[in-house]
Enzyme design. Sequence first.
Site, PDB file in Angstrom:
ATOM      1  N   SER A 106       0.791  -1.230   0.000  1.00 18.81           N
ATOM      2  CA  SER A 106       0.000   0.000   0.000  1.00 18.81           C
ATOM      3  C   SER A 106       0.824   1.281   0.000  1.00 18.81           C
ATOM      4  O   SER A 106       0.334   2.322  -0.427  1.00 18.81           O
ATOM      5  CB  SER A 106      -0.962   0.004   1.190  1.00 18.81           C
ATOM      6  OG  SER A 106      -0.250  -0.104   2.395  1.00 18.81           O
TER       7      SER A 106
ATOM      8  N   HIS B  15      -5.626  -3.498  -2.672  1.00 16.18           N
ATOM      9  CA  HIS B  15      -5.282  -2.584  -3.769  1.00 16.18           C
ATOM     10  C   HIS B  15      -5.210  -3.265  -5.131  1.00 16.18           C
ATOM     11  O   HIS B  15      -5.072  -2.597  -6.151  1.00 16.18           O
ATOM     12  CB  HIS B  15      -3.950  -1.881  -3.467  1.00 16.18           C
ATOM     13  CG  HIS B  15      -4.037  -1.024  -2.245  1.00 16.18           C
ATOM     14  ND1 HIS B  15      -4.561   0.252  -2.260  1.00 16.18           N
ATOM     15  CD2 HIS B  15      -3.716  -1.293  -0.965  1.00 16.18           C
ATOM     16  CE1 HIS B  15      -4.536   0.740  -1.033  1.00 16.18           C
ATOM     17  NE2 HIS B  15      -4.026  -0.174  -0.227  1.00 16.18           N
TER      18      HIS B  15
ATOM     19  N   LYS C 221     -11.513   0.736  -2.185  1.00 18.69           N
ATOM     20  CA  LYS C 221     -10.429   1.245  -3.044  1.00 18.69           C
ATOM     21  C   LYS C 221     -10.979   1.297  -4.478  1.00 18.69           C
ATOM     22  O   LYS C 221     -11.874   2.084  -4.729  1.00 18.69           O
ATOM     23  CB  LYS C 221      -9.186   0.356  -2.940  1.00 18.69           C
ATOM     24  CG  LYS C 221      -8.918  -0.177  -1.545  1.00 18.69           C
ATOM     25  CD  LYS C 221      -8.177   0.791  -0.672  1.00 18.69           C
ATOM     26  CE  LYS C 221      -7.919   0.177   0.693  1.00 18.69           C
ATOM     27  NZ  LYS C 221      -8.136   1.055   1.808  1.00 18.69           N
TER      28      LYS C 221
HETATM   29  N1  PMP Z   1      -5.260  -3.752   3.633  1.00 21.34           N
HETATM   30  C1  PMP Z   1      -4.575  -2.838   2.938  1.00 21.34           C
HETATM   31  C2  PMP Z   1      -3.387  -3.273   2.155  1.00 21.34           C
HETATM   32  C3  PMP Z   1      -4.986  -1.496   2.948  1.00 21.34           C
HETATM   33  O1  PMP Z   1      -4.285  -0.571   2.284  1.00 21.34           O
HETATM   34  C4  PMP Z   1      -6.132  -1.134   3.693  1.00 21.34           C
HETATM   35  C5  PMP Z   1      -6.659   0.296   3.736  1.00 21.34           C
HETATM   36  N2  PMP Z   1      -5.795   1.292   3.610  1.00 21.34           N
HETATM   37  C6  PMP Z   1      -6.805  -2.121   4.401  1.00 21.34           C
HETATM   38  C7  PMP Z   1      -6.352  -3.416   4.350  1.00 21.34           C
HETATM   39  C8  PMP Z   1      -8.005  -1.790   5.229  1.00 21.34           C
HETATM   40  O2  PMP Z   1      -9.133  -1.726   4.414  1.00 21.34           O
HETATM   41  P1  PMP Z   1     -10.363  -0.793   4.810  1.00 21.34           P
HETATM   42  O3  PMP Z   1     -10.009   0.591   4.398  1.00 21.34           O
HETATM   43  O4  PMP Z   1     -11.514  -1.382   4.064  1.00 21.34           O
HETATM   44  O5  PMP Z   1     -10.531  -0.917   6.294  1.00 21.34           O
END
Ligand code: PMP
Length: 388
Positions: free
Chosen positions: A178, A206, A238
């Site tokens: 991320s 992602h 996303k």
């Molecule tokens: N996993 C990854 C790799 C993320 O980037 C994110 C959110 N930034 C999440 C999980 C969490 O997902 P959510 O925003 O739906 O809570």
Amino acid sequence: MLPDFASELQNLRDQNRYRTVRTIDSAQETHLQIDGRNILLFCSNNYLGLANHPALKEAACEAIKTYGCSAVASALISGYMRPHRDLEHRLSQFLGTESALVFPTGYMANLGVITALVGREDIVFSDALNHRSLIDGCRLSRATVSIYPHANIDHLRGLLQSASHHRRRLIITDGIFSMDGDMAPLPDLLTLSNEHNAMLMLDDAHGTGVLGPNGQGTHEHFGIPASHIDILMTSGSKALGAYGGYIAGNHDLISLLRNRSAAYIYTTALPPDACAATHKALDIVSQQSDLRQKLWHNIRAISTGLQNLGFDLMKSQTQIIPIHIGDDSKTVAISQYLYDQGIYLYGIRPPTVPEGQSRLRLSVMATHTNSDIDQLLNIMATVREKFF
Ligand code: PMP
């Protein structure tokens, strides 16, 4: 009496690590209204531009009209509604698994899965750059946590070889990382997990909608059937432009989570409109590959343009393009300069990234136009002159 929070906050300010929020007065599009100004956005996860898509909004509104604004109970009590069931079916069909489960958020899905599947007698192997929700899930599970250097298969092999006495072994990786925008070495991880009788969990928050010929994600990109990934996690918030956390896998895995996952059992189910919006997004991703093509066209244009200007894009291979700055205060200063010029590009600092690796995390959208990209690159050329 509260402890001295003021001095703690002052420390954050002194270190350039104090964080604030900006209030956005418009829908999530490439251009936002903030403080009465029109700002060009380059730090959103709305990769396919679906968050304000008319079909998603209509699906969400229809769900609200029929099912109301909340599930008002956990799924196991009385919160599991038709939109949840339909979405679970659609998700498993889209991703290519037997079954799927809807959590309120991706963060909770990660916490909920890891804590349900491993405990004190088990060991988790986690990539050093995994998302915080995975890190927190590992910590909460009380399993032994073995962190392997980012994407380092040889190191991981060594760790697995010396961990055969544990009851269960679980390898966890992000699909697209991320903050770095590179991809996990999924085929090698799969081989290792088979050789060492370990479960493999892929967080594809992602990757879904972005990678693979049909947008199924990182596994599809590598030509791996979803059924070979034991635990496939993704987020609605996303590329899908909606909301929710999702786990896909075989029937037994999903039934076990429904019975054992605290983050599923002890919280209110996702609101029905978020289910309906995610469902519609999956339909659009399946039917409109042109959106993905446009996204990849934009990714190439932006990364080539930035590299030509001399920026270090680290190991980015995807829509997440880190622009390495290094120093915290310089990162903040550049982010502020860009904002003053009408471009929103967030500066990421420790603890989100390792010390000395502060960066601007640029994310590309399919809906950025050529003129948006020109505007970005022109202003980035002035950043180069002023700050380097
Ligand atoms: N996993 C990854 C790799 C993320 O980037 C994110 C959110 N930034 C999440 C999980 C969490 O997902 P959510 O925003 O739906 O809570």
